[in-house]
Design a protein around this motif. Structure first.
Motif, PDB file in Angstrom:
ATOM      1  N   THR A  66      35.166  21.265  23.873  1.00  0.00           N
ATOM      2  CA  THR A  66      36.031  20.124  24.180  1.00  0.00           C
ATOM      3  C   THR A  66      36.774  20.286  25.504  1.00  0.00           C
ATOM      4  N   VAL A  67      36.712  21.465  26.114  1.00  0.00           N
ATOM      5  CA  VAL A  67      37.400  21.690  27.383  1.00  0.00           C
ATOM      6  C   VAL A  67      36.769  20.811  28.465  1.00  0.00           C
ATOM      7  N   GLY A  68      37.613  20.055  29.169  1.00  0.00           N
ATOM      8  CA  GLY A  68      37.102  19.165  30.196  1.00  0.00           C
ATOM      9  C   GLY A  68      36.534  17.874  29.652  1.00  0.00           C
ATOM     10  N   GLY A  69      36.530  17.740  28.323  1.00  0.00           N
ATOM     11  CA  GLY A  69      35.999  16.537  27.693  1.00  0.00           C
ATOM     12  C   GLY A  69      37.077  15.495  27.479  1.00  0.00           C
ATOM     13  N   ASP A  70      36.742  14.506  26.665  1.00  0.00           N
ATOM     14  CA  ASP A  70      37.654  13.402  26.414  1.00  0.00           C
ATOM     15  C   ASP A  70      37.943  13.285  24.929  1.00  0.00           C
ATOM     16  N   ALA A  71      38.770  12.289  24.573  1.00  0.00           N
ATOM     17  CA  ALA A  71      39.172  12.114  23.177  1.00  0.00           C
ATOM     18  C   ALA A  71      37.986  11.781  22.281  1.00  0.00           C
ATOM     19  N   LEU A  72      37.030  11.005  22.783  1.00  0.00           N
ATOM     20  CA  LEU A  72      35.882  10.628  21.954  1.00  0.00           C
ATOM     21  C   LEU A  72      35.035  11.845  21.599  1.00  0.00           C
ATOM     22  N   SER A  73      34.784  12.720  22.570  1.00  0.00           N
ATOM     23  CA  SER A  73      34.000  13.926  22.286  1.00  0.00           C
ATOM     24  C   SER A  73      34.750  14.858  21.346  1.00  0.00           C
TER      25      SER A  73
END
Length: 779
Positions: free
Chosen positions: A120-127
């Protein structure tokens, strides 16, 4: 002795070196009900008036270990100073030395702490939501397994977007700004009854007191095309003033592949489409709060999101004869220029009425959504050897949609000696206007086609009241009972068809919760709730929109809301194993029907209330630490359905068992280095009209912390084998088999950099909002 039936307790709070201001003090009786609370002053002192009796006091302050103690009070007491021990800190935030459980089971929700998940690092809320146990993001819908589509909240505030619009909004929120995700499969009466799959609440991170903080995240995804995202979040808090602001930008594109095969008696028709979708997005958030007094806080919040999801599509439709030989084909090239935006404004006031923690809150919300698109396309007919025949279809489609919603809400928390009572009311007013204009350009000169142009106006007003009571019988038993009443009035008018549809309904939504803590290792819960799923505005528009000369989509103004009755029994063992059995009863279920007309060889995409049935399942969520360097989160669900059709759509329902398995594993290769390996697999399954193929994904991530965790660098390879897309989605209507596949570039490599900086000389504590706002269904 005590005066006027009340005793006065005085104390001072300090660390080993100085007095402590802003410590939170709460006092509860032996039944666990909070009876009073306050915060420490500049000199570390606090004062509380209590009746004679037995109490437990709890003290907490970010950066320090908690304190709690039971005591009896029979007279005024001036006690010695309470000394709190300081935890290790980093940039003003507490770093808890003890490990936080990734999965936490509470009375009415499952809390997912995903901070250790490298993917989830660098990702967004949906991921981040998609990694939560028992949650799946499929076909632009966020589903709690076995229960249906879920609504999403941020800090207890409802996001009234759905489908693609909701997903795009969640992609604008950085996962690094999220503290945890709460999965509420059966929400209480306080929350809107909308959402058959319950609610998912995104809890944003809080800063530390006496500090400001800034977090900057940059990431780059590489699939066929590249996507670059830059996000920044700033927190500031001093004395009575709290402020936060975030800006998120993204640019790049995704590659989408789709196929649809229709098997007519005369021969199959097979469509393949390749689309380059622009991911351009700019969004931001601004929040201000000010303490008017020790008891009253006023605040304002603004969210803005703007996207340009333009796309280029190349579509080829091959038409075969009965001998499965290519007879002819169509080439369709189109370009869509689209702009979407939504703004949310919230003004709120929260006031504490007395020392018994009676609290009243008011919310005023305004939501605006706007979408404009301009699509030009040209479809040509060719013989099997590639000879041009004629123009199949050529046109320009202009469409605008605007949605405005205004809502007012009041909530009251009213603790009584017998039970904790809460009640409230809400009114909302929604208006949606859509305008479709079609120009036929087959002759080279644009000609307005009134048969494919339409204006549709839709209004929806809703009034709701609720009451909920919670009673803790003893240390083992706890009960909660709630009732929500919603009254809805809707009106839809199609200008081109000169058709008006009115629908008014008054519905009750009861909720019930019970929990039993047998001992420290075993706890049980039983809950029930009734939910509603209202059609989104686009589904109610009766106008027919042509996808090609032999394919069109149309809405249904007579769509009724569907209802779900949810039952769940759960058992938690040692806070590591959670078992649940659940049943979901669907009434007046609606959905999309892909109908093929064998006489005209035309595909019709329609919507209707065509089914009812039961969804059921057994779920297991297991958290385990195999070693100091290996943490594992695992889930296994067995799901089934018994869906029946309540309308004759010339199709036969089919149902089967579905198995969903996921495992998330975090390996600590050192104090500052982590490796993540995640895998999930869903078996093929049948449910009602559709037969869906398997879905699986293998993801590997690596994270390195630098500069005492101020800097994080991570690499992620997502969906290594490119198997996490919708495949072999089969339906048979009117004797015609249709098979659909969709791949939305889930396989990609990501490089992310996260940098935190700030100081702890200013007070920061972004307050978590607890009330919902209204923004009606925009998809």
């Amino acid at each position: 002795m005590c005066s006027a039936d009340h005793c006065k307790i005085k104390r001072k709070i300090a660390s080993e070196t100085t007095v402590l201001e802003w410590a939170d003090i709460s006092v509860s009786n032996l039944e666990g009900k909070i009876v009073d609370g306050t915060t420490s002053k500049k000199d570390g002192s606090f004062e509380i008036n209590l009746k004679e009796g037995l109490y437990k006091v709890e003290i907490s302050l970010l950066g320090f270990a908690g304190f709690e103690k039971e005591f009896a009070i029979q007279k005024d007491i001036d006690l010695n100073t309470i000394v709190l021990k300081e935890n290790a800190t980093n940039l003003g935030e507490v770093v808890i030395k003890t490990k936080k459980n990734t999965i936490e089971q509470k009375t009415d929700r499952l809390v997912y702490n995903f901070e250790n998940n490298v993917t989830t690092v660098g990702g967004d809320a949906l991921s981040a939501i998609n990694t939560a146990p028992g949650v799946a993001v499929q076909n632009n819908a966020i589903n709690i397994l076995g229960k249906g589509t879920s609504r999403v909240m941020i800090d207890g505030r409802m996001i009234e977007l759905t489908g693609e619009e909701l997903n795009n909004f969640l992609k604008s929120i950085s996962a690094s700004d999220i503290k945890n995700i709460e999965i509420i499969s059966n929400p209480s009466a306080k929350y809107e009854a909308e959402g058959t799959g319950g609610l998912i609440n995104i809890v944003m991170k809080k800063g530390a007191r006496d500090s400001w903080k800034n977090t900057t995240t940059a990431s780059y995804d590489q699939n066929k095309y590249g996507i670059f995202a830059l996000r920044n979040n700033f927190f500031y808090n001093k004395n009575k003033f709290r402020f936060s602001a975030s800006v998120n930008g993204k640019t790049g594109a995704r590659n989408i592949k789709e196929s649809l095969d229709m098997y007519f008696v005369e021969g199959p028709s097979k469509m393949n489409a390749i689309t380059k979708l622009n991911e351009g997005n700019l969004s931001g958030k601004l929040a201000l709060d000010y303490d008017l007094s020790d008891k009253t806080t006023i605040g304002f919040q603004f969210l803005n999101d703007n996207s340009n999801p333009d796309f280029n599509s190349d579509i080829r439709i091959n038409n075969y004869n009965a001998q499965n030989q290519l007879d002819n084909y169509i080439i369709n090239k189109s370009f869509l220029d689209r702009k979407t935006g939504n703004q949310t404004y919230n003004l709120h006031l929260i006031t504490k009425l007395d020392s018994l923690n009676r609290k009243l809150s008011f919310d005023v919300d305004f939501f605006n959504y706007d979408s404009k698109f301009d699509r030009e396309f040209l479809a040509n007919n060719y013989t099997s050897d590639g000879t041009f025949v004629d123009v199949n279809q050529s046109g320009r489609n202009l469409s605008n949609q605007g949605i405005d919603n205004l809502s007012f809400k009041a909530d009251m928390e009213h603790p009584l000696e017998a039970l904790n009572l809460s009640y409230g009311a809400k009114v909302s007013f929604t208006e949606s206007n859509s305008d479709v204009v079609f120009f036929n350009t087959i002759n080279g000169t644009p000609e307005l086609d009134l048969n494919q142009s339409n204006r549709f106006k839709y209004t929806e007003n809703n009034q709701a009241v609720y009451i909920s009571g919670e009673k803790k019988i003893n240390e083992k038993w706890n009960f909660q009972l709630g009732l929500r009443l919603e009254n809805t009035q809707t009106t839809g008018f199609s200008e081109n068809l000169n058709q008006e549809t009115i629908n008014n309904y008054l519905k009750l939504f009861p909720t019930f919760y019970s929990s039993y803590k047998r001992n420290e290792n075993n706890s049980f819960s039983l809950n029930y709730g009734r939910r509603i799923r209202r059609p989104s505005f686009s589904l109610l528009n009766p106008f027919r929109i042509y996808i090609s000369s032999n394919s069109y989509s149309e809405g249904n103004p007579f769509l009724k809301p569907s209802f779900n009755d949810n039952f769940e029994f759960a058992h938690s063992y040692k806070k590591s194993l959670r078992s649940s059995v659940f049943v979901n009863v669907v009434t007046d279920g609606y959905g999309v029907i892909f109908t093929a007309n064998p006489e005209t060889m035309t595909q019709i995409v329609s919507r209707d209330n065509y089914f009812k049935g039961i969804n059921y399942g057994i779920g297991e969520v297991y958290s385990v630490e195999f070693a100091d360097w290996w943490e594992s989160e695992n889930s296994l669900y067995f799901l089934g359905s018994d869906i029946k059709f309540i309308k004759d759509i010339n199709a036969t329902p089919s149902n089967s068992l579905q198995v969903d398995f996921s495992t998330n594993n975090t390996f600590s290769l050192g104090k500052a280095t982590k490796l993540q390996v995640d895998f999930n697999y869903t078996t093929p399954y049948k449910s009602g009209l559709y037969d869906t193929g398997y879905v699986s994904s293998l993801n590997i991530g690596f994270k390195q912390d630098l500069l005492n965790k101020a800097l994080q660098i991570s690499v992620l390879v997502n969906d290594i084998f490119n198997t996490s897309y919708l495949k072999n989605d089969v339906s048979i209507v009117n004797g015609v088999k249709q098979v659909y596949n969709q791949n939305e570039s889930n396989r990609f490599a990501r490089l992310s950099v996260v940098y935190n900086f700030g100081n702890k000389k200013i007070n920061v504590n972004e307050r978590k909002f607890g009330n919902e706002e209204e923004k009606k269904r925009a998809n």
